[in-house]
Design a protein around this motif. Structure first.
Motif, PDB file in Angstrom:
ATOM      1  N   VAL A   1       0.837  -1.204   0.000  1.00 46.19           N
ATOM      2  CA  VAL A   1       0.000   0.000   0.000  1.00 46.19           C
ATOM      3  C   VAL A   1       0.871   1.254   0.000  1.00 46.19           C
ATOM      4  CG1 VAL A   1      -1.631   1.344   1.377  1.00 46.19           C
ATOM      5  CG2 VAL A   1      -1.978  -1.103   1.070  1.00 46.19           C
ATOM      6  N   ILE A   2       1.870   1.292   0.882  1.00 45.10           N
ATOM      7  CA  ILE A   2       2.673   2.500   1.033  1.00 45.10           C
ATOM      8  C   ILE A   2       3.583   2.726  -0.171  1.00 45.10           C
ATOM      9  CG2 ILE A   2       4.505   3.578   2.389  1.00 45.10           C
ATOM     10  CD1 ILE A   2       3.259   2.143   4.833  1.00 45.10           C
ATOM     11  N   VAL A   3       4.316   1.687  -0.570  1.00 45.87           N
ATOM     12  CA  VAL A   3       5.314   1.862  -1.622  1.00 45.87           C
ATOM     13  C   VAL A   3       4.682   1.871  -3.003  1.00 45.87           C
ATOM     14  CG1 VAL A   3       7.356   0.847  -2.685  1.00 45.87           C
ATOM     15  CG2 VAL A   3       7.158   0.908  -0.218  1.00 45.87           C
ATOM     16  N   TYR A   4       3.942   0.819  -3.335  1.00 40.66           N
ATOM     17  CA  TYR A   4       3.444   0.707  -4.707  1.00 40.66           C
ATOM     18  C   TYR A   4       2.207   1.550  -4.951  1.00 40.66           C
ATOM     19  CZ  TYR A   4       6.841  -2.906  -5.430  1.00 40.66           C
ATOM     20  OH  TYR A   4       8.012  -3.573  -5.544  1.00 40.66           O
ATOM     21  N   SER A   5       1.177   1.400  -4.118  1.00 39.71           N
ATOM     22  CA  SER A   5      -0.050   2.162  -4.349  1.00 39.71           C
ATOM     23  C   SER A   5       0.164   3.642  -4.070  1.00 39.71           C
ATOM     24  CB  SER A   5      -1.177   1.638  -3.462  1.00 39.71           C
ATOM     25  OG  SER A   5      -1.445   0.300  -3.789  1.00 39.71           O
ATOM     26  N   GLY A   6       1.070   3.968  -3.187  1.00 35.28           N
ATOM     27  CA  GLY A   6       1.319   5.362  -2.866  1.00 35.28           C
ATOM     28  C   GLY A   6       2.418   5.967  -3.704  1.00 35.28           C
ATOM     29  N   ALA A   7       3.637   5.630  -3.389  1.00 33.32           N
ATOM     30  CA  ALA A   7       4.793   6.326  -3.969  1.00 33.32           C
ATOM     31  C   ALA A   7       4.983   6.033  -5.453  1.00 33.32           C
ATOM     32  CB  ALA A   7       6.051   5.943  -3.194  1.00 33.32           C
ATOM     33  N   ILE A   8       4.963   4.793  -5.854  1.00 33.55           N
ATOM     34  CA  ILE A   8       5.232   4.457  -7.252  1.00 33.55           C
ATOM     35  C   ILE A   8       4.128   4.985  -8.161  1.00 33.55           C
ATOM     36  CG2 ILE A   8       5.562   2.553  -8.882  1.00 33.55           C
ATOM     37  CD1 ILE A   8       7.923   2.984  -6.977  1.00 33.55           C
ATOM     38  N   MET A   9       2.884   4.892  -7.717  1.00 36.32           N
ATOM     39  CA  MET A   9       1.796   5.382  -8.563  1.00 36.32           C
ATOM     40  C   MET A   9       1.812   6.909  -8.661  1.00 36.32           C
ATOM     41  SD  MET A   9       0.729   2.813  -9.913  1.00 36.32           S
ATOM     42  CE  MET A   9      -0.347   3.758 -10.923  1.00 36.32           C
ATOM     43  N   VAL A  10       2.210   7.608  -7.594  1.00 38.20           N
ATOM     44  CA  VAL A  10       2.369   9.054  -7.687  1.00 38.20           C
ATOM     45  C   VAL A  10       3.475   9.384  -8.687  1.00 38.20           C
ATOM     46  CG1 VAL A  10       3.146  11.090  -6.404  1.00 38.20           C
ATOM     47  CG2 VAL A  10       1.436   9.580  -5.422  1.00 38.20           C
ATOM     48  N   LEU A  11       4.546   8.619  -8.670  1.00 38.65           N
ATOM     49  CA  LEU A  11       5.623   8.811  -9.637  1.00 38.65           C
ATOM     50  C   LEU A  11       5.126   8.559 -11.062  1.00 38.65           C
ATOM     51  CD1 LEU A  11       8.657   9.439  -9.848  1.00 38.65           C
ATOM     52  CD2 LEU A  11       9.060   6.991  -9.730  1.00 38.65           C
ATOM     53  N   PHE A  12       4.315   7.508 -11.271  1.00 39.79           N
ATOM     54  CA  PHE A  12       3.746   7.254 -12.594  1.00 39.79           C
ATOM     55  C   PHE A  12       2.886   8.424 -13.067  1.00 39.79           C
ATOM     56  CE2 PHE A  12       3.671   2.321 -12.943  1.00 39.79           C
ATOM     57  CZ  PHE A  12       5.043   2.317 -12.919  1.00 39.79           C
ATOM     58  N   VAL A  13       2.058   8.946 -12.176  1.00 37.07           N
ATOM     59  CA  VAL A  13       1.194  10.063 -12.550  1.00 37.07           C
ATOM     60  C   VAL A  13       2.031  11.296 -12.879  1.00 37.07           C
ATOM     61  CG1 VAL A  13      -0.585  11.636 -11.682  1.00 37.07           C
ATOM     62  CG2 VAL A  13      -0.817   9.191 -11.320  1.00 37.07           C
ATOM     63  N   PHE A  14       3.098  11.544 -12.115  1.00 36.20           N
ATOM     64  CA  PHE A  14       3.977  12.671 -12.428  1.00 36.20           C
ATOM     65  C   PHE A  14       4.627  12.495 -13.793  1.00 36.20           C
ATOM     66  CE2 PHE A  14       4.849  14.026  -7.780  1.00 36.20           C
ATOM     67  CZ  PHE A  14       3.681  14.766  -7.791  1.00 36.20           C
ATOM     68  N   VAL A  15       5.072  11.295 -14.114  1.00 39.73           N
ATOM     69  CA  VAL A  15       5.690  11.043 -15.420  1.00 39.73           C
ATOM     70  C   VAL A  15       4.669  11.256 -16.531  1.00 39.73           C
ATOM     71  CG1 VAL A  15       6.637   9.217 -16.884  1.00 39.73           C
ATOM     72  CG2 VAL A  15       7.507   9.539 -14.573  1.00 39.73           C
ATOM     73  N   ILE A  16       3.444  10.792 -16.324  1.00 40.26           N
ATOM     74  CA  ILE A  16       2.400  10.996 -17.336  1.00 40.26           C
ATOM     75  C   ILE A  16       2.142  12.483 -17.533  1.00 40.26           C
ATOM     76  CG2 ILE A  16      -0.069  10.688 -17.789  1.00 40.26           C
ATOM     77  CD1 ILE A  16       0.193   7.946 -16.393  1.00 40.26           C
ATOM     78  N   MET A  17       2.122  13.238 -16.437  1.00 44.76           N
ATOM     79  CA  MET A  17       1.889  14.676 -16.546  1.00 44.76           C
ATOM     80  C   MET A  17       3.078  15.387 -17.178  1.00 44.76           C
ATOM     81  SD  MET A  17      -0.111  15.155 -12.928  1.00 44.76           S
ATOM     82  CE  MET A  17       0.511  16.752 -12.655  1.00 44.76           C
ATOM     83  N   LEU A  18       4.303  14.945 -16.877  1.00 42.27           N
ATOM     84  CA  LEU A  18       5.486  15.582 -17.456  1.00 42.27           C
ATOM     85  C   LEU A  18       5.620  15.292 -18.947  1.00 42.27           C
ATOM     86  CD1 LEU A  18       8.175  15.101 -14.691  1.00 42.27           C
ATOM     87  CD2 LEU A  18       7.198  17.249 -15.473  1.00 42.27           C
ATOM     88  N   LEU A  19       5.168  14.125 -19.377  1.00 43.54           N
ATOM     89  CA  LEU A  19       5.254  13.786 -20.791  1.00 43.54           C
ATOM     90  C   LEU A  19       4.242  14.544 -21.627  1.00 43.54           C
ATOM     91  CD1 LEU A  19       5.859   9.942 -20.708  1.00 43.54           C
ATOM     92  CD2 LEU A  19       7.476  11.744 -21.277  1.00 43.54           C
ATOM     93  N   ASN A  20       3.280  15.165 -20.949  1.00 46.09           N
ATOM     94  CA  ASN A  20       2.258  15.947 -21.632  1.00 46.09           C
ATOM     95  C   ASN A  20       1.595  15.107 -22.710  1.00 46.09           C
ATOM     96  OD1 ASN A  20       0.642  18.067 -22.116  1.00 46.09           O
ATOM     97  ND2 ASN A  20       2.183  19.320 -23.167  1.00 46.09           N
ATOM     98  N   ALA A  21       0.931  14.055 -22.268  1.00 42.62           N
ATOM     99  CA  ALA A  21       0.360  13.068 -23.178  1.00 42.62           C
ATOM    100  C   ALA A  21      -0.862  13.574 -23.942  1.00 42.62           C
ATOM    101  CB  ALA A  21      -0.020  11.816 -22.388  1.00 42.62           C
ATOM    102  N   GLY A  22      -1.147  14.820 -23.879  1.00 45.90           N
ATOM    103  CA  GLY A  22      -2.296  15.367 -24.580  1.00 45.90           C
ATOM    104  C   GLY A  22      -3.376  15.761 -23.592  1.00 45.90           C
ATOM    105  N   GLU A  23      -4.279  16.553 -24.082  1.00 42.95           N
ATOM    106  CA  GLU A  23      -5.331  17.041 -23.204  1.00 42.95           C
ATOM    107  C   GLU A  23      -6.400  15.982 -23.051  1.00 42.95           C
ATOM    108  OE1 GLU A  23      -8.258  20.866 -22.946  1.00 42.95           O
ATOM    109  OE2 GLU A  23      -6.277  21.034 -23.838  1.00 42.95           O
ATOM    110  N   GLU A  24      -6.839  15.822 -21.833  1.00 40.82           N
ATOM    111  CA  GLU A  24      -7.896  14.861 -21.538  1.00 40.82           C
ATOM    112  C   GLU A  24      -9.222  15.431 -22.011  1.00 40.82           C
ATOM    113  OE1 GLU A  24      -7.939  11.854 -19.718  1.00 40.82           O
ATOM    114  OE2 GLU A  24      -5.773  11.796 -19.759  1.00 40.82           O
ATOM    115  N   GLU A  25     -10.033  14.598 -22.591  1.00 42.60           N
ATOM    116  CA  GLU A  25     -11.357  15.054 -22.979  1.00 42.60           C
ATOM    117  C   GLU A  25     -12.340  14.694 -21.873  1.00 42.60           C
ATOM    118  OE1 GLU A  25     -12.865  11.442 -25.771  1.00 42.60           O
ATOM    119  OE2 GLU A  25     -11.313  12.751 -26.587  1.00 42.60           O
TER     120      GLU A  25
END
Length: 168
Positions: A57-81
């Motif tokens: 819960v702490i490492v994967y659901s918390g920290a790693i997933m926050v890191l994934f979301v940051f990477v998705i936001m930094l890559l600027n994958a396009g605007e969400e509809e």
């Protein structure tokens, strides 16, 4: 009781994994991956591995997933509809959640007497818990690899920030 928990959270993990694969938007895929990680944490907890469930819960659901979301936001994958929600969520999700709630309520109410005597981590008969054994091993003989791994993760995060930085 354990079989019911295994079936419910096993199916939830498989459904989350399939939803992860079939989503078009990366943020929704990351949220589906959080469902999978939380389901795995419940499965670990039901097997008596409390430390592993908490770390999941702490490492994967918390920290790693926050890191994934940051990477998705930094890559600027396009605007969400904007959507009005998934039809599958309304057709299967709401009745499915109600059915799981009713099933868990029935199991908890019918097995109330046995649940009152259940001990968490019933495999342990001695006074030493698996959390204290893991922490003793982790912070004595495995301290150097533990710290090297944390420094390696810090360097990887700094490298990702430097690579994603835009020149002004």
């Amino acid at each position: 009781m354990q079989i019911a928990l295994f079936i419910i959270f096993g199916l939830l993990a498989v459904a989350g994994a399939l939803n992860l694969l079939f989503q078009r938007h990366p943020i929704n895929s990351a949220l589906s991956l959080i469902v999978v990680m939380m389901s795995l944490a419940v499965l670990y907890w039901s097997l008596g591995a409390e430390f592993l469930a908490a770390a999941q819960v702490i490492v994967y659901s918390g920290a790693i997933m926050v890191l994934f979301v940051f990477v998705i936001m930094l890559l600027n994958a396009g605007e969400e509809e904007r959507t009005h929600g998934s039809r599958i969520a309304y057709i299967a999700g709401i009745p499915g959640a109600a059915a799981i709630f009713c099933l868990l309520s029935f199991v908890f109410l019918s097995e109330k007497k046995q649940l009152g005597m259940t001990q968490l981590g019933g495999y342990l008969t001695s006074a030493v818990s698996n959390i204290s054994e893991i922490s003793h091993t982790l912070f004595t003989s495995l301290l150097l690899p533990f710290e090297v791994t944390s420094i390696l993760i810090l360097v990887a995060i700094l490298g990702a920030v430097v690579l994603a930085r835009k020149e002004l």
